[in-house]
Design a protein around this motif. Sequence first.
Motif, PDB file in Angstrom:
ATOM      1  N   HIS A  53      16.129  42.337   9.015  1.00  0.00           N
ATOM      2  CA  HIS A  53      15.323  43.384   9.674  1.00  0.00           C
ATOM      3  C   HIS A  53      16.563  42.749  11.256  1.00  0.00           C
ATOM      4  CE1 HIS A  53      11.631  41.989   7.694  1.00  0.00           C
ATOM      5  NE2 HIS A  53      11.265  43.386   8.219  1.00  0.00           N
ATOM      6  N   GLY A  54      17.412  41.337  11.500  1.00  0.00           N
ATOM      7  CA  GLY A  54      17.728  41.067  12.770  1.00  0.00           C
ATOM      8  C   GLY A  54      19.055  42.327  12.573  1.00  0.00           C
ATOM      9  N   ARG A  55      19.337  42.523  11.207  1.00  0.00           N
ATOM     10  CA  ARG A  55      20.438  43.205  10.911  1.00  0.00           C
ATOM     11  C   ARG A  55      19.880  45.019  10.827  1.00  0.00           C
ATOM     12  NH1 ARG A  55      24.561  40.694   8.460  1.00  0.00           N
ATOM     13  NH2 ARG A  55      25.549  42.320   6.910  1.00  0.00           N
ATOM     14  N   LEU A  56      19.718  45.260  11.447  1.00  0.00           N
ATOM     15  CA  LEU A  56      18.851  47.196  10.962  1.00  0.00           C
ATOM     16  C   LEU A  56      19.977  47.351  13.216  1.00  0.00           C
ATOM     17  CD1 LEU A  56      15.414  46.698   9.750  1.00  0.00           C
ATOM     18  CD2 LEU A  56      17.395  48.194   8.747  1.00  0.00           C
ATOM     19  N   ALA A  57      19.833  48.855  13.252  1.00  0.00           N
ATOM     20  CA  ALA A  57      20.377  49.294  13.780  1.00  0.00           C
ATOM     21  C   ALA A  57      18.913  49.297  14.647  1.00  0.00           C
ATOM     22  CB  ALA A  57      20.502  50.354  13.517  1.00  0.00           C
ATOM     23  N   PRO A  58      19.089  48.557  16.171  1.00  0.00           N
ATOM     24  CA  PRO A  58      17.935  49.363  16.683  1.00  0.00           C
ATOM     25  C   PRO A  58      16.402  49.781  16.754  1.00  0.00           C
ATOM     26  CG  PRO A  58      19.871  48.548  18.602  1.00  0.00           C
ATOM     27  CD  PRO A  58      20.051  48.704  17.136  1.00  0.00           C
TER      28      PRO A  58
END
Length: 607
Positions: free
Chosen positions: A75-80
């Motif tokens: 989830h943290g590596r997804l684009a905003p």
Amino acid sequence: MRSLPLALAALLLAAPAARAADVFSPGDLSRAHAALSGLQNCTKCHPRGEQLSQAHCLECHRELAPRVQAGQGFHGRLAPKERDCWACHHEHQGRDAALVEWGPGGARRFDHARTGAQLGGKHQAVACDRCHDPRLVQDSAVRKLLAEQPRRKTYLGAPALTACASCHFDEHRGQLGADCARCHRDGGWKPAPGFEHARTSYPLTGKHARVACAKCHAPAAAPAAEPGALTAPVHPDAFARYRPLAHASCLDCHKDAHEGRFGQDCARCHTTEDWRRIVSGAGAERAFHQKTRYPLEGAHQTVACVACHGPFRGEPARFKPLAFGACTDCHADAHAGQLARQGPAAGRCDRCHEVRGFQPVKFGLEEHEKTRYPLAGAHRVVACAACHPQEPRLADRLPEATRAELARRGRPARVSLAVYALAGDLARCETCHADPHQGQLVRPQGCAACHAVDSFHRVRFDHQRESRFALAGKHASAPCAACHRPEPGPSGAAVRYKPLAVACAGCHQDAHLGQLAPKEGGPTDCARCHGADDWKKTRFQHQPPFTDYALTGKHLKVACAKCHPAVQVAPGTLARRYRGLPRACEACHADFHQGAFRGFEPTRFSR
């Protein structure tokens, strides 16, 4: 037209709340969110007048918030713009609808690299649940969440792929540390491409490079695996020993073919390329020493120069003057002072040893004759170790100053553990030997009263003079074991010699079953009738004082068995009857007068 909205409003007010929820809800929530069903809970996910937001989702899914903020994990590596939860997790699709969209191929086809942890090698074929096991979760926040919601399923908190010991059993049992990746790769446990023996403290050279690993790293017994462990060892009973492993000297692994005659530094003559190829010039380097006051002989020829001349710690190399008149000028007393003597011979190790090697010794029977206990008889063939046992505590008698000096010179502290200074009176057998009689035959002169050193089994004991039971008749030919049998004792079984009963009944069974015992009680006096030479030859006379029934007339010629018949006293056991026999004539004889003289009294008619 205005009546239709009013009718609908009235219908809604009249229906139960649950009915209203069915009307307005786009569908049932998933089982995971079922607790949020109902109109009163809608605003927990759908704020009034606002659209859905990530913040509302993260208020419940608190375990994700730190990772999203730190840009870690899937989830943290997804684009905003891709972090809208509802873009992947669709709700109101029914109770059994899945909240996670894995994409084509399902979970097994999920690209694990998107989490920041690339699966490689054999990890690619491992089932997800093998690694995402609640028992393996290490993150404290996730562990707390699972404790509060035991049925919650999460893929967070799994151990890092580099922490092999989190999932895998350490087959080396802690010998080589926890960084498995130094030697192994995830493509397979064997081989270990990261390991190089050349980087260890013992690089392999020559023929050592071709030796099988197991020849040096032998299997060791494995301790029991911890109960409840997630993974079991591949080899539960044994593991290869890597540390500690002695390798400072060739003799740590190899047997000394020279039996100590050339010292212990094998590398002075041999190499790992071929032990049969001797290093050239090893003897020539010492040729000059033969012209000194101390020519090198025997094992001294292979000793390193530094061992005698230094340099040592805190002392430069020194070549003269050096003391060499006695062995103890260079060597520590390996016998810890046991063999020290006063006078000119004190400290002379060469009384027993030679420079060609510490063993074998030249101390034999002739030398033993000069000790305080000359060997005689069977003692001459007894192994030395039987009288001079090993005593580990002798090693503690080496003075600390001597140990420190040996350490300074880089030499080992070797002590012979054989006991030579024997305590006690060596003239007494019991100083060395246990008493097999367990104190029955204690005498002032000890064991020597009966035994000699030539043979323990040849005794000088005279049963006629030295015991209270002189052997006579057939007793003289009876084997000793017939009377002296093994019995349990305080220190195990021992042959019984004393006290022993000397009455016949002490050894022999009463063949008359007590019929001839004294009337006042006590054992039968067999010697009244029988002798030790032959028990069948009796001294018994059928006259007083042996019996009060004297035989007269023809009774003297009657066979004993006619009056004393054999009676069965037990199954298979017969005994002659001697007591309780009738004395009246008619008890034994038939009445030929057929009762005609019954009541006849001859004395009345004789008057």
